[in-house]
Design a protein around this motif. Structure first.
Motif, PDB file in Angstrom:
ATOM      1  N   PHE A  23      -4.685   1.767   9.239  1.00 43.79           N
ATOM      2  CA  PHE A  23      -5.405   0.501   9.386  1.00 43.79           C
ATOM      3  C   PHE A  23      -6.464   0.482  10.481  1.00 43.79           C
ATOM      4  O   PHE A  23      -7.397  -0.315  10.409  1.00 43.79           O
ATOM      5  CB  PHE A  23      -4.415  -0.645   9.624  1.00 43.79           C
ATOM      6  CG  PHE A  23      -3.514  -0.887   8.459  1.00 43.79           C
ATOM      7  CD1 PHE A  23      -3.940  -1.628   7.375  1.00 43.79           C
ATOM      8  CD2 PHE A  23      -2.231  -0.352   8.422  1.00 43.79           C
ATOM      9  CE1 PHE A  23      -3.125  -1.838   6.279  1.00 43.79           C
ATOM     10  CE2 PHE A  23      -1.400  -0.552   7.342  1.00 43.79           C
ATOM     11  CZ  PHE A  23      -1.849  -1.297   6.267  1.00 43.79           C
ATOM     12  N   GLY A  24      -6.324   1.311  11.497  1.00 44.21           N
ATOM     13  CA  GLY A  24      -7.279   1.264  12.596  1.00 44.21           C
ATOM     14  C   GLY A  24      -7.310  -0.130  13.209  1.00 44.21           C
ATOM     15  O   GLY A  24      -6.290  -0.641  13.638  1.00 44.21           O
ATOM     16  N   ASP A  25      -8.479  -0.777  13.198  1.00 42.44           N
ATOM     17  CA  ASP A  25      -8.631  -2.122  13.769  1.00 42.44           C
ATOM     18  C   ASP A  25      -8.547  -3.241  12.731  1.00 42.44           C
ATOM     19  O   ASP A  25      -8.851  -4.392  13.032  1.00 42.44           O
ATOM     20  CB  ASP A  25      -9.977  -2.230  14.498  1.00 42.44           C
ATOM     21  CG  ASP A  25     -10.034  -1.350  15.732  1.00 42.44           C
ATOM     22  OD1 ASP A  25      -8.971  -1.096  16.335  1.00 42.44           O
ATOM     23  OD2 ASP A  25     -11.137  -0.898  16.083  1.00 42.44           O
ATOM     24  N   ILE A  26      -8.150  -2.923  11.506  1.00 40.30           N
ATOM     25  CA  ILE A  26      -8.059  -3.926  10.442  1.00 40.30           C
ATOM     26  C   ILE A  26      -6.742  -4.687  10.570  1.00 40.30           C
ATOM     27  O   ILE A  26      -5.689  -4.093  10.779  1.00 40.30           O
ATOM     28  CB  ILE A  26      -8.187  -3.252   9.056  1.00 40.30           C
ATOM     29  CG1 ILE A  26      -9.568  -2.585   8.953  1.00 40.30           C
ATOM     30  CG2 ILE A  26      -7.973  -4.256   7.926  1.00 40.30           C
ATOM     31  CD1 ILE A  26      -9.699  -1.630   7.802  1.00 40.30           C
ATOM     32  N   HIS A  27      -6.803  -6.013  10.439  1.00 40.54           N
ATOM     33  CA  HIS A  27      -5.637  -6.858  10.665  1.00 40.54           C
ATOM     34  C   HIS A  27      -5.011  -7.421   9.388  1.00 40.54           C
ATOM     35  O   HIS A  27      -4.055  -8.197   9.460  1.00 40.54           O
ATOM     36  CB  HIS A  27      -5.995  -8.011  11.599  1.00 40.54           C
ATOM     37  CG  HIS A  27      -6.460  -7.539  12.935  1.00 40.54           C
ATOM     38  ND1 HIS A  27      -5.621  -6.991  13.877  1.00 40.54           N
ATOM     39  CD2 HIS A  27      -7.703  -7.501  13.478  1.00 40.54           C
ATOM     40  CE1 HIS A  27      -6.309  -6.647  14.949  1.00 40.54           C
ATOM     41  NE2 HIS A  27      -7.588  -6.949  14.729  1.00 40.54           N
ATOM     42  N   TYR A  28      -5.538  -7.049   8.231  1.00 41.83           N
ATOM     43  CA  TYR A  28      -5.000  -7.534   6.969  1.00 41.83           C
ATOM     44  C   TYR A  28      -4.759  -6.367   6.023  1.00 41.83           C
ATOM     45  O   TYR A  28      -5.489  -5.382   6.047  1.00 41.83           O
ATOM     46  CB  TYR A  28      -5.949  -8.534   6.303  1.00 41.83           C
ATOM     47  CG  TYR A  28      -6.016  -9.846   7.036  1.00 41.83           C
ATOM     48  CD1 TYR A  28      -5.146 -10.879   6.719  1.00 41.83           C
ATOM     49  CD2 TYR A  28      -6.931 -10.041   8.063  1.00 41.83           C
ATOM     50  CE1 TYR A  28      -5.188 -12.087   7.398  1.00 41.83           C
ATOM     51  CE2 TYR A  28      -6.983 -11.242   8.761  1.00 41.83           C
ATOM     52  CZ  TYR A  28      -6.100 -12.257   8.416  1.00 41.83           C
ATOM     53  OH  TYR A  28      -6.131 -13.439   9.102  1.00 41.83           O
ATOM     54  N   ALA A  29      -3.730  -6.518   5.196  1.00 36.25           N
ATOM     55  CA  ALA A  29      -3.383  -5.472   4.241  1.00 36.25           C
ATOM     56  C   ALA A  29      -3.266  -6.062   2.849  1.00 36.25           C
ATOM     57  O   ALA A  29      -2.905  -7.235   2.686  1.00 36.25           O
ATOM     58  CB  ALA A  29      -2.040  -4.840   4.623  1.00 36.25           C
ATOM     59  N   TYR A  30      -3.581  -5.254   1.850  1.00 30.81           N
ATOM     60  CA  TYR A  30      -3.273  -5.586   0.470  1.00 30.81           C
ATOM     61  C   TYR A  30      -1.937  -4.931   0.150  1.00 30.81           C
ATOM     62  O   TYR A  30      -1.707  -3.774   0.514  1.00 30.81           O
ATOM     63  CB  TYR A  30      -4.329  -5.029  -0.489  1.00 30.81           C
ATOM     64  CG  TYR A  30      -5.606  -5.809  -0.571  1.00 30.81           C
ATOM     65  CD1 TYR A  30      -5.593  -7.211  -0.643  1.00 30.81           C
ATOM     66  CD2 TYR A  30      -6.827  -5.160  -0.621  1.00 30.81           C
ATOM     67  CE1 TYR A  30      -6.782  -7.919  -0.734  1.00 30.81           C
ATOM     68  CE2 TYR A  30      -8.016  -5.868  -0.724  1.00 30.81           C
ATOM     69  CZ  TYR A  30      -7.986  -7.246  -0.768  1.00 30.81           C
ATOM     70  OH  TYR A  30      -9.157  -7.952  -0.863  1.00 30.81           O
ATOM     71  N   VAL A  31      -1.090  -5.681  -0.540  1.00 33.61           N
ATOM     72  CA  VAL A  31       0.216  -5.162  -0.935  1.00 33.61           C
ATOM     73  C   VAL A  31       0.416  -5.455  -2.417  1.00 33.61           C
ATOM     74  O   VAL A  31       0.157  -6.567  -2.878  1.00 33.61           O
ATOM     75  CB  VAL A  31       1.357  -5.819  -0.114  1.00 33.61           C
ATOM     76  CG1 VAL A  31       2.709  -5.275  -0.532  1.00 33.61           C
ATOM     77  CG2 VAL A  31       1.132  -5.605   1.380  1.00 33.61           C
ATOM     78  N   ALA A  32       0.877  -4.442  -3.149  1.00 30.05           N
ATOM     79  CA  ALA A  32       1.176  -4.600  -4.572  1.00 30.05           C
ATOM     80  C   ALA A  32       2.511  -3.916  -4.854  1.00 30.05           C
ATOM     81  O   ALA A  32       2.808  -2.872  -4.272  1.00 30.05           O
ATOM     82  CB  ALA A  32       0.081  -3.992  -5.431  1.00 30.05           C
ATOM     83  N   TYR A  33       3.290  -4.507  -5.746  1.00 27.21           N
ATOM     84  CA  TYR A  33       4.555  -3.914  -6.157  1.00 27.21           C
ATOM     85  C   TYR A  33       4.375  -3.320  -7.546  1.00 27.21           C
ATOM     86  O   TYR A  33       3.837  -3.972  -8.442  1.00 27.21           O
ATOM     87  CB  TYR A  33       5.672  -4.956  -6.159  1.00 27.21           C
ATOM     88  CG  TYR A  33       6.983  -4.404  -6.638  1.00 27.21           C
ATOM     89  CD1 TYR A  33       7.644  -3.418  -5.902  1.00 27.21           C
ATOM     90  CD2 TYR A  33       7.558  -4.845  -7.817  1.00 27.21           C
ATOM     91  CE1 TYR A  33       8.848  -2.887  -6.342  1.00 27.21           C
ATOM     92  CE2 TYR A  33       8.761  -4.325  -8.258  1.00 27.21           C
ATOM     93  CZ  TYR A  33       9.401  -3.347  -7.516  1.00 27.21           C
ATOM     94  OH  TYR A  33      10.586  -2.829  -7.950  1.00 27.21           O
ATOM     95  N   VAL A  34       4.841  -2.074  -7.734  1.00 30.20           N
ATOM     96  CA  VAL A  34       4.765  -1.391  -9.024  1.00 30.20           C
ATOM     97  C   VAL A  34       6.197  -1.231  -9.534  1.00 30.20           C
ATOM     98  O   VAL A  34       6.917  -0.323  -9.094  1.00 30.20           O
ATOM     99  CB  VAL A  34       4.069  -0.010  -8.891  1.00 30.20           C
ATOM    100  CG1 VAL A  34       3.980   0.673 -10.244  1.00 30.20           C
ATOM    101  CG2 VAL A  34       2.706  -0.158  -8.258  1.00 30.20           C
ATOM    102  N   PRO A  35       6.638  -2.122 -10.437  1.00 33.51           N
ATOM    103  CA  PRO A  35       8.034  -2.114 -10.895  1.00 33.51           C
ATOM    104  C   PRO A  35       8.492  -0.802 -11.525  1.00 33.51           C
ATOM    105  O   PRO A  35       9.615  -0.369 -11.305  1.00 33.51           O
ATOM    106  CB  PRO A  35       8.087  -3.246 -11.929  1.00 33.51           C
ATOM    107  CG  PRO A  35       6.883  -4.076 -11.695  1.00 33.51           C
ATOM    108  CD  PRO A  35       5.866  -3.190 -11.057  1.00 33.51           C
ATOM    109  N   GLU A  36       7.607  -0.149 -12.300  1.00 32.03           N
ATOM    110  CA  GLU A  36       7.986   1.084 -12.989  1.00 32.03           C
ATOM    111  C   GLU A  36       8.405   2.175 -12.009  1.00 32.03           C
ATOM    112  O   GLU A  36       9.195   3.048 -12.338  1.00 32.03           O
ATOM    113  CB  GLU A  36       6.836   1.636 -13.849  1.00 32.03           C
ATOM    114  CG  GLU A  36       6.215   0.656 -14.817  1.00 32.03           C
ATOM    115  CD  GLU A  36       5.177  -0.261 -14.159  1.00 32.03           C
ATOM    116  OE1 GLU A  36       4.223   0.217 -13.507  1.00 32.03           O
ATOM    117  OE2 GLU A  36       5.347  -1.484 -14.293  1.00 32.03           O
TER     118      GLU A  36
END
Length: 107
Positions: A23-36
């Motif tokens: 992330f370095g200096d980035i304060h937000y993340a994208y999160v995704a769940y992959v059920p398979e």
């Protein structure tokens, strides 16, 4: 298995070394769940390709201490997908080229 990442009280705890690398200096993340694959994918919000490939949710990376450890509050995601909320260390892989963390949620 790396031990720099774990689930505690519906938060994913990220070690400062991992945070710095991905992330370095980035304060937000994208999160995704992959059920398979029973996998949680985490990447910085600057990853435009990720938005096209998945339907991610944006989360704030909260600071935990002066070292730079961070947490992601993923309770809503755990509930939405009926996932185990037990506190535990999580196995994961890092794809440095695309700044992606693949978290294995299987026990």
């Amino acid at each position: 298995m790396n031990t720099l990442l774990y689930l505690k009280t519906s938060h994913i705890y990220l070690d400062h070394e991992l945070v710095r690398e991905i992330f370095g200096d980035i304060h937000y993340a994208y999160v995704a769940y992959v059920p398979e694959k029973a996998a949680l994918l985490i990447t910085p919000v600057t990853s435009q390709w990720f938005v096209k490939m998945h339907k991610p949710t944006q989360f704030l990376l909260k600071s935990r201490n002066l070292k730079g450890d961070k947490t992601l509050a993923i309770r809503e995601l755990l509930i939405d997908h009926n996932l185990d909320v037990t506190d535990r260390a999580l196995a994961y892989d890092v794809v440095s080229k695309t700044k992606l963390i693949k978290v294995n949620l299987k026990q």
